[in-house]
Design a protein around this motif. Sequence first.
Motif, mmCIF file in Angstrom:
data_model
loop_
_atom_site.group_PDB
_atom_site.id
_atom_site.type_symbol
_atom_site.label_atom_id
_atom_site.label_comp_id
_atom_site.label_asym_id
_atom_site.label_seq_id
_atom_site.Cartn_x
_atom_site.Cartn_y
_atom_site.Cartn_z
ATOM 1 N N GLU A 1 0.835 -1.204 0.000
ATOM 2 C CA GLU A 1 0.000 0.000 0.000
ATOM 3 C C GLU A 1 0.871 1.255 0.000
ATOM 4 O O GLU A 1 0.566 2.238 -0.691
ATOM 5 C CB GLU A 1 -0.924 -0.015 1.220
ATOM 6 N N MET A 2 1.964 1.224 0.763
ATOM 7 C CA MET A 2 2.902 2.349 0.775
ATOM 8 C C MET A 2 3.501 2.577 -0.612
ATOM 9 O O MET A 2 3.599 3.715 -1.098
ATOM 10 C CB MET A 2 4.019 2.090 1.793
ATOM 11 N N VAL A 3 3.901 1.483 -1.264
ATOM 12 C CA VAL A 3 4.495 1.603 -2.595
ATOM 13 C C VAL A 3 3.476 2.130 -3.601
ATOM 14 O O VAL A 3 3.757 3.050 -4.381
ATOM 15 C CB VAL A 3 5.060 0.240 -3.048
ATOM 16 N N VAL A 4 2.274 1.563 -3.576
ATOM 17 C CA VAL A 4 1.232 1.983 -4.517
ATOM 18 C C VAL A 4 0.900 3.459 -4.339
ATOM 19 O O VAL A 4 0.837 4.233 -5.313
ATOM 20 C CB VAL A 4 -0.030 1.108 -4.347
ATOM 21 N N GLN A 5 0.695 3.876 -3.085
ATOM 22 C CA GLN A 5 0.346 5.279 -2.832
ATOM 23 C C GLN A 5 1.484 6.219 -3.215
ATOM 24 O O GLN A 5 1.258 7.312 -3.763
ATOM 25 C CB GLN A 5 -0.032 5.475 -1.361
ATOM 26 N N SER A 6 2.726 5.808 -2.926
ATOM 27 C CA SER A 6 3.879 6.660 -3.268
ATOM 28 C C SER A 6 3.993 6.836 -4.777
ATOM 29 O O SER A 6 4.167 7.957 -5.271
ATOM 30 C CB SER A 6 5.169 6.050 -2.710
ATOM 31 N N PHE A 7 3.893 5.731 -5.521
ATOM 32 C CA PHE A 7 3.964 5.827 -6.972
ATOM 33 C C PHE A 7 2.787 6.617 -7.536
ATOM 34 O O PHE A 7 2.945 7.368 -8.500
ATOM 35 C CB PHE A 7 4.002 4.425 -7.596
ATOM 36 N N VAL B 1 1.174 9.122 -6.110
ATOM 37 C CA VAL B 1 1.436 10.548 -5.888
ATOM 38 C C VAL B 1 2.487 11.064 -6.863
ATOM 39 O O VAL B 1 2.327 12.132 -7.479
ATOM 40 C CB VAL B 1 1.874 10.785 -4.427
ATOM 41 N N LEU B 2 3.580 10.315 -7.025
ATOM 42 C CA LEU B 2 4.668 10.763 -7.907
ATOM 43 C C LEU B 2 4.211 10.863 -9.368
ATOM 44 O O LEU B 2 4.515 11.852 -10.056
ATOM 45 C CB LEU B 2 5.853 9.807 -7.789
ATOM 46 N N ILE B 3 3.481 9.853 -9.832
ATOM 47 C CA ILE B 3 3.025 9.874 -11.228
ATOM 48 C C ILE B 3 2.016 11.000 -11.457
ATOM 49 O O ILE B 3 2.078 11.713 -12.469
ATOM 50 C CB ILE B 3 2.425 8.500 -11.605
ATOM 51 N N ILE B 4 1.098 11.170 -10.495
ATOM 52 C CA ILE B 4 0.106 12.248 -10.644
ATOM 53 C C ILE B 4 0.791 13.611 -10.631
ATOM 54 O O ILE B 4 0.438 14.507 -11.410
ATOM 55 C CB ILE B 4 -0.961 12.141 -9.527
ATOM 56 N N LEU B 5 1.794 13.776 -9.762
ATOM 57 C CA LEU B 5 2.528 15.044 -9.743
ATOM 58 C C LEU B 5 3.227 15.295 -11.071
ATOM 59 O O LEU B 5 3.227 16.424 -11.579
ATOM 60 C CB LEU B 5 3.545 15.030 -8.600
ATOM 61 N N ALA B 6 3.831 14.258 -11.631
ATOM 62 C CA ALA B 6 4.500 14.423 -12.927
ATOM 63 C C ALA B 6 3.502 14.842 -14.008
ATOM 64 O O ALA B 6 3.789 15.742 -14.825
ATOM 65 C CB ALA B 6 5.192 13.117 -13.317
#
Length: 210
Positions: free
Chosen positions: A125-131, A133-138
């Motif tokens: 869940e940590m990995v999914v949420q982190s990715f 956020v990063l992809i949406i920010l990009a």
Amino acid sequence: RPYAVWAVLGLGMAAAATGAQLMPPILTKTIIDEVVLRGRLDQLGPIILLLAVVFLARSALTYARSYMLAWLGQRVVADVRSRTYRHLQQLSLGFYERRQTGQLMSRLTSDTGHIQEFVSDTLQEMVVQSFTVLIILAILFHYQPTLAALALVPIPFIIMSTTLVRSRVRRFYRSARRRMGAIHAVLADAIPGVRVVKAFAQEEREVQRF
């Protein structure tokens, strides 16, 4: 450590599934902007086909990720329990005189179960949420840098509040784990010794103790 390759593979699947999950909104934007508004109906079929492939890939990756990390969690916990039990067998009698049986059983069963939850649920869940956020920010910075920067304004306040809450939560969590060990200790004493409890009519006292 023995399962590092499987862990990396499972988390890689989590990252790929996250990317696939964020593709449909981008393809939907393409349908609206390029196909509908500009009347390029010839592009509709390939885009819909690509959407179907993305949905199938996302489902397959999500299933494979969940299965692999659940398997990994079970294996890690099995190893931890086995090694802990082997270590307990090598400790001195003085150690067991200072510890309650129920607390040791709680360490072997309940506490190690939280490791499984971390590996199979929390970690992915940590990995999914982190990715996510990063992809949406990009994507946001690609389309609208100013609005994306404004969206980041609350982050320092979120980090500060999370840091303050985390220290308190950790203290309460440790207290809860100790109390759970104490509950197991009461059970380990009372149930095997139920004949003594009944012989001295101490049932109500044991209930109150529990």
